[in-house]
Design an enzyme around this catalytic site. Sequence first.
Site, PDB file in Angstrom:
ATOM      1  N   CYS A  79      -6.136   3.758 -22.317  1.00 15.54           N
ATOM      2  CA  CYS A  79      -6.729   4.429 -23.589  1.00 15.54           C
ATOM      3  C   CYS A  79      -5.709   4.486 -24.848  1.00 15.54           C
ATOM      4  O   CYS A  79      -5.839   3.212 -25.410  1.00 15.54           O
ATOM      5  CB  CYS A  79      -7.046   5.873 -23.230  1.00 15.54           C
ATOM      6  SG  CYS A  79      -8.217   6.634 -24.276  1.00 15.54           S
ATOM      7  N   HIS A 169      -9.633   6.035 -18.061  1.00 17.04           N
ATOM      8  CA  HIS A 169      -8.263   6.335 -17.321  1.00 17.04           C
ATOM      9  C   HIS A 169      -8.423   6.327 -16.044  1.00 17.04           C
ATOM     10  O   HIS A 169      -8.938   7.220 -15.201  1.00 17.04           O
ATOM     11  CB  HIS A 169      -8.138   7.930 -17.759  1.00 17.04           C
ATOM     12  CG  HIS A 169      -7.982   8.394 -19.306  1.00 17.04           C
ATOM     13  ND1 HIS A 169      -6.551   8.504 -19.404  1.00 17.04           N
ATOM     14  CD2 HIS A 169      -8.601   8.365 -20.166  1.00 17.04           C
ATOM     15  CE1 HIS A 169      -6.418   8.672 -20.854  1.00 17.04           C
ATOM     16  NE2 HIS A 169      -7.696   8.707 -21.113  1.00 17.04           N
ATOM     17  N   GLU A 171      -6.342   6.603 -13.738  1.00 15.45           N
ATOM     18  CA  GLU A 171      -5.277   7.418 -13.105  1.00 15.45           C
ATOM     19  C   GLU A 171      -5.824   8.960 -12.918  1.00 15.45           C
ATOM     20  O   GLU A 171      -5.005   9.771 -12.283  1.00 15.45           O
ATOM     21  CB  GLU A 171      -4.018   7.650 -13.929  1.00 15.45           C
ATOM     22  CG  GLU A 171      -3.949   8.239 -15.333  1.00 15.45           C
ATOM     23  CD  GLU A 171      -4.675   7.782 -16.384  1.00 15.45           C
ATOM     24  OE1 GLU A 171      -5.277   6.662 -16.371  1.00 15.45           O
ATOM     25  OE2 GLU A 171      -4.720   8.450 -17.627  1.00 15.45           O
TER      26      GLU A 171
HETATM   27  N1  GLN Z   1      -8.112   9.260 -29.159  1.00 15.93           N
HETATM   28  C1  GLN Z   1      -6.595   8.678 -28.741  1.00 15.93           C
HETATM   29  C2  GLN Z   1      -5.941   7.981 -29.554  1.00 15.93           C
HETATM   30  O1  GLN Z   1      -6.503   7.653 -30.867  1.00 15.93           O
HETATM   31  C3  GLN Z   1      -6.899   8.026 -27.324  1.00 15.93           C
HETATM   32  C4  GLN Z   1      -7.306   9.251 -26.334  1.00 15.93           C
HETATM   33  C5  GLN Z   1      -6.531   8.731 -24.837  1.00 15.93           C
HETATM   34  O2  GLN Z   1      -5.639   8.196 -24.768  1.00 15.93           O
HETATM   35  N2  GLN Z   1      -7.440   9.708 -24.031  1.00 15.93           N
HETATM   36  O3  GLN Z   1      -4.824   7.543 -29.623  1.00 15.93           O
END
Ligand code: GLN
Length: 190
Positions: A79, A169, A171
């Site tokens: 992410c 994710h 995890e």
């Molecule tokens: N929206 C977050 C970002 O721009 C990422 C979201 C996440 O890691 N769950 O970094």
Amino acid sequence: MQIGVLALQGAFIEHEQMLSKLGISSFEIRQKSDLDRNFDGLIIPGGESTVQGKLMHELEMFDRIKEMIDNGLPVFGTCAGLLLLAKEIENDDRLHLATMDITAVRNAYGRQLGSFYTEDEFKGIGKIPMTFIRAPFIKSVHGDAEILAEVDGKIVAAKQNNQLVTAFHPELNDDLSIHKYFIDMINNIS
Ligand code: GLN
């Protein structure tokens, strides 16, 4: 084997728990001196890419981490971690480690679909649970980067040599297969 988990912000503990379930030891990277330890792979967790990027600079870890990845250290970004590794972010001028040949879109699912759960195919594994939280997706992959998973026509996982990224994710679910995939990747590289 020893994995370093970048523990500046975000969901790092959950990654440590997944590794421990696989019998893999890990430690938290919180300051520059932690990078002197021996480790075989690095996990960059989800959270806020801008905050993690800023902290890496403030703590003087940024150049070292980038150099290690460029020199082949296996890295898994989830992410925000995906955004930190992307060489291009379509809707953000701020780039971070920029080691991976992918074009990402930040907060790509908008407000309505900010967070969602699905199950879909991951290349070489099969159907796995995927939890998305204000997630990016990958608009395109370039060079050696290859697509590993797509959800509704959008790329959500990719790999390029020593680098693995997921927009979701792994995890946050019980399924250990993506962490195992990363460990296998490390074993195949070394
Ligand atoms: N929206 C977050 C970002 O721009 C990422 C979201 C996440 O890691 N769950 O970094």
